[in-house]
Design a protein around this motif. Structure first.
Motif, PDB file in Angstrom:
ATOM      1  N   LEU A 164      -2.847   6.116   1.197  1.00 44.01           N
ATOM      2  CA  LEU A 164      -2.846   7.523  -0.604  1.00 44.01           C
ATOM      3  C   LEU A 164      -3.215   6.702  -2.056  1.00 44.01           C
ATOM      4  N   LEU A 165      -4.307   7.195  -2.799  1.00 46.93           N
ATOM      5  CA  LEU A 165      -4.762   5.990  -3.627  1.00 46.93           C
ATOM      6  C   LEU A 165      -3.965   6.274  -4.775  1.00 46.93           C
ATOM      7  N   ARG A 166      -3.339   7.323  -4.446  1.00 46.63           N
ATOM      8  CA  ARG A 166      -2.674   7.879  -5.841  1.00 46.63           C
ATOM      9  C   ARG A 166      -2.168   9.228  -5.640  1.00 46.63           C
ATOM     10  N   ASP A 176      11.475  13.580  11.058  1.00 45.62           N
ATOM     11  CA  ASP A 176      11.391  12.678   9.697  1.00 45.62           C
ATOM     12  C   ASP A 176      10.438  13.051   8.500  1.00 45.62           C
ATOM     13  N   GLU A 177      10.868  12.170   7.178  1.00 43.60           N
ATOM     14  CA  GLU A 177      10.484  12.672   6.179  1.00 43.60           C
ATOM     15  C   GLU A 177       9.964  10.917   5.842  1.00 43.60           C
ATOM     16  N   TYR A 178       8.501  11.125   5.100  1.00 45.88           N
ATOM     17  CA  TYR A 178       7.783   9.910   3.915  1.00 45.88           C
ATOM     18  C   TYR A 178       7.379  10.446   2.497  1.00 45.88           C
ATOM     19  N   VAL A 179       7.978   9.284   2.167  1.00 46.62           N
ATOM     20  CA  VAL A 179       7.277   9.616   0.664  1.00 46.62           C
ATOM     21  C   VAL A 179       5.763   8.874   0.108  1.00 46.62           C
ATOM     22  N   LEU A 180       4.691   8.440   0.295  1.00 45.68           N
ATOM     23  CA  LEU A 180       3.825   7.777   0.083  1.00 45.68           C
ATOM     24  C   LEU A 180       3.691   7.878  -1.209  1.00 45.68           C
ATOM     25  N   GLN A 181       3.531   6.671  -1.978  1.00 46.85           N
ATOM     26  CA  GLN A 181       2.799   5.860  -3.331  1.00 46.85           C
ATOM     27  C   GLN A 181       1.532   5.500  -2.600  1.00 46.85           C
ATOM     28  N   ALA A 182       1.128   4.969  -3.768  1.00 43.61           N
ATOM     29  CA  ALA A 182      -0.188   4.717  -4.541  1.00 43.61           C
ATOM     30  C   ALA A 182       0.283   3.778  -3.538  1.00 43.61           C
ATOM     31  N   GLY A 183      -0.996   2.899  -2.074  1.00 45.17           N
ATOM     32  CA  GLY A 183      -0.919   1.861  -1.894  1.00 45.17           C
ATOM     33  C   GLY A 183      -0.526   2.129  -0.390  1.00 45.17           C
ATOM     34  N   ASP A 184       0.590   2.733   0.201  1.00 49.65           N
ATOM     35  CA  ASP A 184       1.277   3.361   1.410  1.00 49.65           C
ATOM     36  C   ASP A 184      -0.135   3.445   2.283  1.00 49.65           C
TER      37      ASP A 184
END
Length: 253
Positions: A164-166, A176-184
């Motif tokens: 993820l860039l932004r 399962d749930e994952y919340v990706l933020q920039a850099g993940d």
């Protein structure tokens, strides 16, 4: 450049001798819905376009091109060799060459082939160098965008690698749930039911690799065979928005 995939889907379906109703049944949508996709009166969701591509045996590259899909489906061993145009601003794919003949490919932002899908999802093709091996895309989920408008989890062969860039993007894999933020970055087996949703107020943009999507289910299962319980390995937790080292895996059964 925006691409309308409807005419290519219809052409390939007819080439394979499939009726509209039969392909719709295999994909899991109504014949009316598929007809609207083929006539470009509606945009398919991510899950629907993956299902159509899988049933027709064509690559994402074929869906994002104006060329006949039949040659791609009939000759999965043929590899594209890009030939740079003047100034190396774009490339033209030629098939039927060996791996040793592959060169380089430069794709400028203005030359990306773009597919706008349902509910605010956009795919931009970053390369068609190996369309039968990997889908390499710049992916955007607008606020409220999701991979399935109904919220239904999708599954297909292959392995997905996301960076993820932004923005923020919620990815559900099984239970399962994952919340990706920039850099993940997140990698997962695409045969596991999954759903991608942007619940934030700004677009979520990232780089996506889907490896081995066109493998048969049997060959894919053999390639990724692992024990029944597979704990999630967290290599980077950022600000704690991914599971910590003590997170226990949950059995989706």
């Amino acid at each position: 450049m925006n691409v309308n995939v409807g005419s290519l889907i219809r052409r390939e379906r007819q080439r394979q001798g499939l009726s509209l109703r039969e392909l719709a049944r295999r994909v899991g949508v109504s014949a009316s819905m598929l007809s609207q996709v083929e006539t470009d009166r509606t945009r398919p969701s991510v899950s629907t376009i993956y299902a159509i591509a899988t049933e027709l045996g064509i690559s994402i590259d074929a869906l994002l091109s104006d060329a006949e899909a039949g040659s791609d489906a009939a000759d999965a061993g043929a590899l594209p060799v890009p030939v740079p145009a003047a100034g190396a601003a774009s490339a033209v794919a030629h098939r039927g060459h060996s791996l040793g003949e592959l060169g380089c490919q430069l794709v400028r932002p203005e030359n990306r082939r773009k597919l706008e899908l349902e509910s605010g999802v956009t795919w931009e093709l970053l390369s068609d160098l190996l369309p039968h091996l990997v889908d390499f895309m710049y992916v955007t989920y607008e606020p409220g965008g999701r991979s399935s408008s109904s919220g239904k989890l999708m599954r297909h062969t292959g392995t997905e690698f996301a960076y993820l860039l932004r923005g923020k993007l919620k990815i559900q894999v099984g239970f399962d749930e994952y919340v990706l933020q920039a850099g993940d970055a997140l990698a997962f087996d695409s045969s596991e039911p999954h759903l991608l949703v942007n619940e934030g107020a700004e677009p979520a943009e990232g780089i996506w690799f889907v490896l081995g999507r066109r493998l048969t289910p049997e060959s894919h299962a053999a390639r990724v065979a692992m024990p029944a319980e597979r704990p999630v390995r967290v290599l980077h937790r950022g600000d704690g928005h991914l599971p910590g080292p003590d997170a226990s895996p949950r059995d989706p059964a």
